[in-house]
Design a protein around this motif. Structure first.
Motif, mmCIF file in Angstrom:
data_model
loop_
_atom_site.group_PDB
_atom_site.id
_atom_site.type_symbol
_atom_site.label_atom_id
_atom_site.label_comp_id
_atom_site.label_asym_id
_atom_site.label_seq_id
_atom_site.Cartn_x
_atom_site.Cartn_y
_atom_site.Cartn_z
ATOM 1 N N PHE A 376 0.830 -1.205 0.000
ATOM 2 C CA PHE A 376 0.000 0.000 0.000
ATOM 3 C C PHE A 376 0.864 1.253 0.000
ATOM 4 O O PHE A 376 0.587 2.217 -0.738
ATOM 5 C CB PHE A 376 -0.926 0.000 1.224
ATOM 6 C CG PHE A 376 -1.813 1.210 1.322
ATOM 7 C CD1 PHE A 376 -3.029 1.245 0.668
ATOM 8 C CD2 PHE A 376 -1.433 2.316 2.072
ATOM 9 C CE1 PHE A 376 -3.846 2.360 0.749
ATOM 10 C CE2 PHE A 376 -2.243 3.437 2.160
ATOM 11 C CZ PHE A 376 -3.460 3.451 1.496
ATOM 12 N N LYS A 377 1.928 1.249 0.783
ATOM 13 C CA LYS A 377 2.812 2.416 0.833
ATOM 14 C C LYS A 377 3.507 2.626 -0.506
ATOM 15 O O LYS A 377 3.664 3.764 -0.962
ATOM 16 C CB LYS A 377 3.836 2.250 1.947
ATOM 17 C CG LYS A 377 4.724 3.486 2.108
ATOM 18 C CD LYS A 377 5.675 3.359 3.279
ATOM 19 C CE LYS A 377 6.532 4.630 3.415
ATOM 20 N NZ LYS A 377 7.459 4.535 4.557
ATOM 21 N N ARG A 378 3.926 1.542 -1.154
ATOM 22 C CA ARG A 378 4.559 1.687 -2.475
ATOM 23 C C ARG A 378 3.579 2.262 -3.488
ATOM 24 O O ARG A 378 3.946 3.062 -4.345
ATOM 25 C CB ARG A 378 5.075 0.336 -2.977
ATOM 26 C CG ARG A 378 6.315 -0.164 -2.260
ATOM 27 C CD ARG A 378 7.023 -1.239 -3.079
ATOM 28 N NE ARG A 378 6.170 -2.386 -3.338
ATOM 29 C CZ ARG A 378 6.065 -3.449 -2.552
ATOM 30 N NH1 ARG A 378 6.748 -3.492 -1.402
ATOM 31 N NH2 ARG A 378 5.274 -4.458 -2.874
ATOM 32 N N ALA A 379 2.318 1.859 -3.393
ATOM 33 C CA ALA A 379 1.312 2.293 -4.366
ATOM 34 C C ALA A 379 0.850 3.726 -4.134
ATOM 35 O O ALA A 379 0.561 4.459 -5.087
ATOM 36 C CB ALA A 379 0.106 1.349 -4.327
ATOM 37 N N THR A 380 0.785 4.152 -2.873
ATOM 38 C CA THR A 380 0.223 5.467 -2.555
ATOM 39 C C THR A 380 1.247 6.465 -2.057
ATOM 40 O O THR A 380 0.960 7.671 -2.005
ATOM 41 C CB THR A 380 -0.876 5.332 -1.478
ATOM 42 O OG1 THR A 380 -0.281 4.874 -0.245
ATOM 43 C CG2 THR A 380 -1.955 4.353 -1.914
#
Length: 394
Positions: A376-380
């Protein structure tokens, strides 16, 4: 200064945006008040004009106000001229020198365009309110910029506000909108500047005998559940962090009422996620294998630990062929589509519930919550906690 703050509230309550702002204000007042609120009388009393109403409230011994720009801007200017601490939500243009509640229109337009791009559309359109409202212009500009960045040319429609109000009618504008919709290439992904405009577009599509979403896919803004859910088909929309903004607006007003300098900050209403409903429930792709794979992924990936092998079993095609077809049709891989659907579901649960990351991971069929949080952190670009703090219900 009174023992309890006396605050004037003049926010529209007929739409979810204004109601959400007020919920945030009320939440702040419960935690830091109590505040005594003054609000306009219900419409059915109908014995006071807007100007007389404002003058009456200006004679009250108020401590502050949170107001929506009134139908005539000079009425709002009159309220601001009294030196009362005020936070304002503008319609026409932002007010200089005071705190404004403003939507993040660049992020809104980009999010709408990305939603339609991911659905495979190659034709795009924006329907706004013209020059009358700054937020409509900004959303349209952002939407078109993102579409052009992806290599496509958008089509734009704006309602004509140049004529006097006496010479304008909803019926004549709808006739013009119908003609414009008929002229668009199909299938087309269309962003409307807000949910009310989405409803107008939907009605115009029915008049033009255009099928939604097969020929015209529509996404609006505000996620007003009554407008969106009562439409046929139900309308997709972008949800906003309006309740959080209402809480922040109340905090800014509180500092003003205490005599603190706030340097006229902007309270930003951010888009949190897309609420996809029937009006965009379509994939504008011709490749039957890609279409079958997309339908399978979107049906299953948001609730179980789906793998590419599961997709291959469902569509009966080789891995190499499926990856090639995805790259050629959508510019991404089946694995990336699975992860994107899971992140979208994760995001929605994050901002609309109080579930922990572990509980959300379980709802997605994921045994490793830490790995999901890292993805999630990589995506957002944000941790789940940071995202919830920025977009959630305070």
């Amino acid at each position: 200064m009174h023992e309890h703050r006396r605050v004037l509230l003049m926010m529209e309550t007929s739409r979810s945006y204004g109601r959400s702002i007020l919920r945030g204000v009320a939440k702040y007042a419960r935690a830091h008040g109590p505040w005594i609120f003054h609000r306009p009388a219900p419409f059915y009393w109908g014995n006071t004009g807007r100007r007389q109403f404002l003058e009456r409230f200006l004679r009250l011994d108020l401590d502050g106000a949170i107001v929506r720009e009134q139908s005539r801007r000079e009425w709002t200017d009159r309220l601001l001229s009294g030196g009362l601490p005020v936070v304002v939500a503008p319609y026409s243009e932002p007010f200089a020198g005071i705190p404004n509640i403003l939507t993040d229109d660049r992020a809104i337009g980009t999010l709408a365009a990305d939603h339609l791009l991911r659905r495979g559309f190659r034709h795009f359109a924006y329907c706004g309110f013209g020059d009358a409202y700054f937020w409509s212009r900004r959303r349209g500009r952002s939407f078109c910029d993102r579409v052009k960045e992806a290599g496509f040319e958008p089509h734009c429609f704006d309602f004509d506000h140049s004529k006097p109000a006496s010479e304008r009618s909803w019926q004549s504008q709808q006739r013009t909108l119908v003609d414009w919709l008929k002229s668009l290439p199909q299938p087309v992904g269309l962003m409307a500047c807000n949910d009310d405009q989405s409803q107008c577009v939907l009605e115009a599509c029915k008049t033009a005998e255009l099928h939604v979403p097969e020929q015209v896919a529509i996404i609006g803004l505000g996620n007003d559940d009554l407008v969106c859910d009562m439409a046929t088909p139900r309308l997709s929309s972008i949800a906003l962090s309006a309740q959080k903004a209402g809480y922040e607006a109340a905090a800014v007003l509180d500092r003003q009422m205490q005599g603190q300098s706030v340097a006229a900050p902007t309270i930003v209403v951010r888009p949190s996620h897309v609420v996809a409903r029937q009006s965009t429930n379509v994939f504008a792709v011709e490749d039957r294998y890609v279409l079958a794979a997309l339908r399978f992924i979107h049906r299953r990936a948001g609730k179980e630990a789906l793998q590419v092998d599961d997709v291959l079993d469902a569509v009966s095609i080789s891995r190499r062929s499926l990856y090639d077809r995805f790259a050629r049709t959508l510019g991404r891989s089946p694995h990336e589509e699975i992860q994107r659907v899971r992140v979208d579901r994760f995001t929605r649960l994050l901002v609309t519930t109080d579930l922990s990351v572990s509980q959300i991971a379980s709802a997605l069929g994921c045994a490793d919550a830490k790995n999901l949080a890292r993805y999630f952190k990589r995506a957002t670009g944000m941790t789940p906690l940071s995202y919830r703090n920025l977009h959630g219900r305070r």
